[in-house]
Design an enzyme around this catalytic site. Structure first.
Site, PDB file in Angstrom:
ATOM      1  N   GLU A  65       0.856  -1.191   0.000  1.00 18.73           N
ATOM      2  CA  GLU A  65       0.000   0.000   0.000  1.00 18.73           C
ATOM      3  C   GLU A  65       0.889   1.237   0.000  1.00 18.73           C
ATOM      4  O   GLU A  65       2.011   1.215   0.525  1.00 18.73           O
ATOM      5  CB  GLU A  65      -0.917  -0.020   1.230  1.00 18.73           C
ATOM      6  CG  GLU A  65      -1.659   1.269   1.563  1.00 18.73           C
ATOM      7  CD  GLU A  65      -2.687   1.686   0.522  1.00 18.73           C
ATOM      8  OE1 GLU A  65      -2.244   2.205  -0.530  1.00 18.73           O
ATOM      9  OE2 GLU A  65      -3.902   1.543   0.766  1.00 18.73           O
TER      10      GLU A  65
ATOM     11  N   PHE B 208      -4.930   4.625  -0.368  1.00 20.29           N
ATOM     12  CA  PHE B 208      -6.025   3.736  -0.779  1.00 20.29           C
ATOM     13  C   PHE B 208      -5.686   2.961  -2.046  1.00 20.29           C
ATOM     14  O   PHE B 208      -6.488   2.864  -2.966  1.00 20.29           O
ATOM     15  CB  PHE B 208      -7.333   4.519  -0.957  1.00 20.29           C
ATOM     16  CG  PHE B 208      -7.542   5.576   0.085  1.00 20.29           C
ATOM     17  CD1 PHE B 208      -7.393   5.285   1.433  1.00 20.29           C
ATOM     18  CD2 PHE B 208      -7.858   6.877  -0.268  1.00 20.29           C
ATOM     19  CE1 PHE B 208      -7.574   6.254   2.406  1.00 20.29           C
ATOM     20  CE2 PHE B 208      -8.045   7.860   0.706  1.00 20.29           C
ATOM     21  CZ  PHE B 208      -7.896   7.544   2.040  1.00 20.29           C
ATOM     22  N   HIS B 209      -4.481   2.378  -2.072  1.00 19.93           N
ATOM     23  CA  HIS B 209      -4.013   1.605  -3.224  1.00 19.93           C
ATOM     24  C   HIS B 209      -3.518   0.216  -2.817  1.00 19.93           C
ATOM     25  O   HIS B 209      -2.398  -0.174  -3.150  1.00 19.93           O
ATOM     26  CB  HIS B 209      -2.872   2.352  -3.940  1.00 19.93           C
ATOM     27  CG  HIS B 209      -3.227   3.696  -4.445  1.00 19.93           C
ATOM     28  ND1 HIS B 209      -2.289   4.711  -4.640  1.00 19.93           N
ATOM     29  CD2 HIS B 209      -4.429   4.241  -4.799  1.00 19.93           C
ATOM     30  CE1 HIS B 209      -2.898   5.789  -5.096  1.00 19.93           C
ATOM     31  NE2 HIS B 209      -4.198   5.525  -5.197  1.00 19.93           N
ATOM     32  N   PRO B 210      -4.303  -0.576  -2.084  1.00 16.72           N
ATOM     33  CA  PRO B 210      -3.816  -1.896  -1.693  1.00 16.72           C
ATOM     34  C   PRO B 210      -3.736  -2.840  -2.890  1.00 16.72           C
ATOM     35  O   PRO B 210      -4.636  -2.885  -3.729  1.00 16.72           O
ATOM     36  CB  PRO B 210      -4.867  -2.364  -0.677  1.00 16.72           C
ATOM     37  CG  PRO B 210      -6.127  -1.676  -1.113  1.00 16.72           C
ATOM     38  CD  PRO B 210      -5.679  -0.329  -1.615  1.00 16.72           C
TER      39      PRO B 210
END
Length: 532
Positions: free
Chosen positions: A278, A455-457
């Protein structure tokens, strides 16, 4: 996926979405309203990650994920960013043939209708996904661009072109003043097809296996439960949190972990839920002497009244844009060969996913530092056999010392930009980390207090050929038939930027692979029948 697989009319497709439709919701369609999803949970899974005593004073890291048609593309900040060429070439170097940048560029272009750059070497003009490149609404955004240039960074008018490096304005998936996410661009035009069925509020509980073949899914739909059988295959597109969760609930994952929860391990794949990556985020917050940004105060809301009217009558003004207009991709130090930090400039004091209303009520601005290629990895693991219980999300941030170094150096770069002459008329007090913090240790300690996510898992069902890979380069779950994963969880390494555009490119390529595979299979079957 639903659009591409159903458009030929040959195959029937059923889409199962755990959340409500949301297609007519103003919270989704009005670009300037996207922050409301941090408070209103109707379209948001609103997970909380495992608390880390060293971060945010031990408070859990809020992890929003889209829970509606279009997934997180229906609740995000709408930035269209692809990453760097080297990101995808690294994927291929890890054993994923066909996933280099040159392989994926045609799929980026296939999806895209770029209103300004379409029809060029790097951009498409006939795809269903509208990408805009409009003028900024906030003077602070323009000040940031000038300040970046004054600091020595070059201006870049296209972060998705030949070179990502520089300061510039973000392009967004916005059309005619409305969010234009995956649901609007791809699903809505396909809804009239007889061979496409869409069920909302339909949560998948588990995938059913018959030997080594995935055959069906158990679903809760509204107040009923049923089993849906697949004639050809099942495709998981739940994202980096939900896809590994569903696999584990289905008995697919690490044997010891599943058995500890009373779940029979039907297919051992130890990498399921591992390799979580992330973009960790730290902010520099500065009060402003001029209030021409946004404030969550009565005065600020009154100042937005003209823009509210503009939006109501002709879909223009600040509400028709993402508030994150300006940013940068720069090197944290001279020691790196390509940008390793991303900056998001926001014309308000923004922290904790926008949930700190008291902070946002004051005039100010913030610049967020994102570590683009973190070396630390975490995990997503179910904690019970209950399909409606949230899994444990452990980001394990800063397990690798290099991530800490990049973050601190990135904050130093931001300070240089915000100290440039372009911000002289705005600059008040640096309230975070605070001017008194000068050493690396002091800066990092303060950053930990307000650490956040972009918010980029990704990565929890990674693509590859090693022992921890979950899917192969055709995105088929290793060792199983009839089951694929197509979402950001398959990324073996996090890309250098926002993940929405790459995820859609993954789906475009996957759809082509699936259709080619089934077409070849049908042709082979027909040839056998003719021989018989």
């Amino acid at each position: 996926m639903a659009n591409r697989l159903s458009e030929g009319g040959k195959y029937s497709v059923c889409v199962l979405e755990a959340g409500p439709a949301g297609t007519s919701s103003p919270l989704i369609n009005i670009p300037g309203a996207f922050a409301a999803h941090m408070f209103i949970k109707k379209y948001n899974w609103a997970f909380n990650a495992k608390p880390d005593g060293k971060l945010r004073h031990g408070a859990p890291l809020f992890t929003p994920r889209g829970k509606t048609l279009g997934g997180s593309s229906s609740v995000n900040a709408m930035l269209y960013v692809r990453g760097q060429k080297q990101d995808y070439d690294t994927w291929e170097a890890l054993g994923n043939d066909g996933w280099s940048y040159s392989d994926l560029l045609p799929y980026f272009k296939k999806s895209e209708h770029h209103e300004k750059l379409g029809g060029s070497e790097f951009h498409g003009h006939s795809g269903p996904w509208h990408i805009s490149a409009s003028e900024p609404e906030y003077p602070m955004s323009e000040a940031f661009i000038k300040a970046g240039q004054q600091t020595g960074f070059r201006y870049n008018d296209d972060f998705n072109g030949a070179d990502q490096e520089g300061v510039g304005y973000y392009h967004c998936n916005i059309k005619d003043g409305r969010r234009f996410g995956a649901a609007a661009a791809f699903l809505k035009p396909a809804l009239g097809r007889d061979n496409l069925t869409v069920l909302t509020e339909a949560q998948v509980k588990r995938v059913l296996l018959d030997g080594d073949r995935a055959t069906a899914v158990d679903v809760r739909h509204a107040n009923s439960e049923f089993r849906l059988e697949a004639e050809r295959e099942i495709i998981l597109s739940g994202g980096a949190i939900n896809s590994p969760q569903i696999l584990q609930l289905s008995g697919i994952g690490d044997r010891k972990h599943l058995q500890s929860l009373g779940i029979e391990c039907l297919h051992e794949l130890p990498g399921v839920g591992r390799n979580l990556q992330e973009h960790v985020d730290a902010c520099v917050l500065v009060t402003s002497r001029i209030n021409d940004g946004f404030t969550a105060s009565l005065t600020g809301l009154l100042k937005m009244l003209p823009d509210t009217l503009k939006y109501l009558f002709n879909k223009t003004g600040k509400l028709a844009k993402s508030i994150t207009e300006a940013g940068a991709f720069i090197k944290s130090s001279d020691d790196v060969d390509r940008p390793d930090i991303q900056l998001h400039m926001v014309p308000l004091l923004f922290d904790d996913c926008g949930r700190d209303i008291k902070l946002m009520s004051k005039p100010g601005y913030s610049c967020h530092v994102c570590v683009l290629r973190p070396k630390s990895t975490g995990s997503v693991m179910i904690q019970s056999a209950d399909p409606f219980a949230a899994p444990e999300i452990d980001y394990n941030f800063f397990a690798d010392e290099e991530d800490r170094k990049v973050l601190v150096n990135g904050i130093r770069q931001v300070r240089k930009i915000l100290a440039a002459a372009a911000f002289d008329e705005y600059r008040g007090e640096e309230i975070h980390p605070g001017a008194e913090c000068e050493s690396d240790e002091e800066i990092f300690r303060k950053a930990q207090e307000r650490i956040g996510l972009v918010f980029h898992p990704v990565g929890t069902c990674k693509m590859g050929v090693d022992k921890e890979a979950v899917v192969d380069p055709q995105l088929r779950v290793h060792g199983l038939r009839g089951l694929r994963v197509v979402d950001a969880s398959i990324m073996p390494k996090l890309i250098s930027g926002n993940t929405n555009a790459p995820t859609i490119a993954i789906a475009e390529k996957a759809a082509d692979m699936i259709l080619q595979e089934h077409t070849a299979g049908a042709a082979a079957e027909a040839a056998v029948q003719m021989a018989d």
